[in-house]
Scaffold this active site. Structure first.
Site, PDB file in Angstrom:
ATOM      1  N   TYR A 107       0.970  -1.187   0.114  1.00  0.00           N
ATOM      2  CA  TYR A 107       0.012   0.164  -0.031  1.00  0.00           C
ATOM      3  C   TYR A 107       0.711   1.195   0.073  1.00  0.00           C
ATOM      4  O   TYR A 107       1.347   1.571   1.076  1.00  0.00           O
ATOM      5  CB  TYR A 107      -0.844   0.174   1.277  1.00  0.00           C
ATOM      6  CG  TYR A 107      -1.912   1.187   1.482  1.00  0.00           C
ATOM      7  CD1 TYR A 107      -2.529   1.761   0.205  1.00  0.00           C
ATOM      8  CD2 TYR A 107      -1.986   1.999   2.446  1.00  0.00           C
ATOM      9  CE1 TYR A 107      -3.423   2.791   0.393  1.00  0.00           C
ATOM     10  CE2 TYR A 107      -2.883   3.021   2.780  1.00  0.00           C
ATOM     11  CZ  TYR A 107      -3.262   3.517   1.393  1.00  0.00           C
ATOM     12  OH  TYR A 107      -3.959   4.779   1.552  1.00  0.00           O
ATOM     13  N   ASP A 148      -2.332  -1.371  -3.979  1.00  0.00           N
ATOM     14  CA  ASP A 148      -2.766  -0.092  -4.210  1.00  0.00           C
ATOM     15  C   ASP A 148      -1.340   0.736  -4.357  1.00  0.00           C
ATOM     16  O   ASP A 148      -0.786   1.104  -3.293  1.00  0.00           O
ATOM     17  CB  ASP A 148      -3.582   0.663  -3.405  1.00  0.00           C
ATOM     18  CG  ASP A 148      -3.973   1.892  -3.594  1.00  0.00           C
ATOM     19  OD1 ASP A 148      -3.566   2.740  -4.494  1.00  0.00           O
ATOM     20  OD2 ASP A 148      -4.667   2.543  -2.711  1.00  0.00           O
ATOM     21  N   HIS A 246     -12.505   1.381  -4.400  1.00  0.00           N
ATOM     22  CA  HIS A 246     -11.462   0.645  -5.568  1.00  0.00           C
ATOM     23  C   HIS A 246     -12.074  -0.599  -5.734  1.00  0.00           C
ATOM     24  O   HIS A 246     -13.098  -1.250  -5.230  1.00  0.00           O
ATOM     25  CB  HIS A 246      -9.959   0.142  -4.592  1.00  0.00           C
ATOM     26  CG  HIS A 246      -9.183   1.359  -4.354  1.00  0.00           C
ATOM     27  ND1 HIS A 246      -8.037   1.486  -4.695  1.00  0.00           N
ATOM     28  CD2 HIS A 246      -9.300   2.320  -3.279  1.00  0.00           C
ATOM     29  CE1 HIS A 246      -7.560   2.533  -4.290  1.00  0.00           C
ATOM     30  NE2 HIS A 246      -8.285   3.041  -3.366  1.00  0.00           N
TER      31      HIS A 246
END
Length: 255
Positions: A107, A148, A246
């Site tokens: 992330y 991500d 998302h």
């Protein structure tokens, strides 16, 4: 054949029913999650195990948090991105799955606003990721770095490039850092097509207007890219009740 997916759930407590439903329908062999927003102790291990997965969790209260779910045996190799022992943010987990595939779930920091320490931290984190990836790209063990990335790689990956020009996700230094990672020899499984968004903001009717961006990526080293069969985006997840902002991305490898 192994299916590996990445899903920013934007709070696993708020999105657990959506996650479990998606796991049942997509049935990935491995899934990396981001923004779980909980400690390892408060992660829903029982529910995830009932769905057929074991979990490696790197968490912190309220913010960040990553997890790796697997239906296959795995060994965790690291629970933090190397390069800064003082960095305590929960943003990286890496494991070897069944001796066949290394998966790093990440992330990457958002970085906004640009005139803050947050952007400095983002670029430093990307430099550390690039250094770590350099040691993995040539490994004969197939390797996937997914998650991500908070990076819009190019104009084709955003609904309105001009509107994002001064955002930390799309600045030239951010995109150059991402290209530097790819130039090591990594394959962006969903790149080069355009209009394949993975994120739509909750504000301003972004979903209904299809004003999205592509920031969730699965990168493969050459050993994994040689085994790539298919890759996709589960776009319909964004339209479900109480959805994350998302959607999951996934790829299928001949392993």
């Amino acid at each position: 054949m192994l299916t590996v997916a990445s899903f920013n759930v934007n709070s696993i407590k708020a999105r657990l029913p959506r996650l479990l439903d998606w796991l049942e329908r997509r049935a990935p062999d491995v899934a990396v999650l981001q923004e779980t927003k909980c400690t390892a102790d408060s992660f829903p291990h029982l529910e995830i195990e009932a769905a057929g997965y074991r979990a490696a969790v790197v968490g912190q209260k309220t913010y960040n948090g990553v997890a790796l779910l697997s239906r296959l045996p795995f060994e965790v190799s690291t629970e933090a991105l190397p390069g800064d022992a003082a960095d305590t943010q929960a943003r990286y987990v890496e494991a070897v799955i069944d001796g066949r595939l290394r998966v790093g779930g990440l992330y990457l920091p958002n970085g906004n606003p640009l005139d803050s320490d947050k952007y400095t931290y983002k670029l430093a984190w990307m430099a550390r990721l690039t250094a770590h990836a350099q040691g993995l790209v040539g490994d004969p063990l197939p390797t996937l770095l997914g998650g991500d990335y908070n990076v819009i790689p190019g104009p084709e990956d955003v609904h309105d490039p001009a509107a994002w020009r001064d955002d930390a996700l799309f600045t030239l230094p951010t995109r150059k850092a991402f290209r530097g990672l790819l130039f090591q020899g990594w394959t962006d499984t969903l790149g080069g097509v355009g209009h394949r968004y993975t994120f739509w903001d909750y504000q301003r009717g972004a979903w209904s207007r299809d004003q999205g961006i592509r920031i969730d990526h699965l990168l493969l080293n050459p050993a994994a890219a040689d085994r790539l069969e298919e890759a996709g985006i589960d776009r319909d997840e964004r339209g479900r009740d109480k959805a994350s902002d998302h959607v999951p991305v996934w790829c299928r490898l001949a392993l």
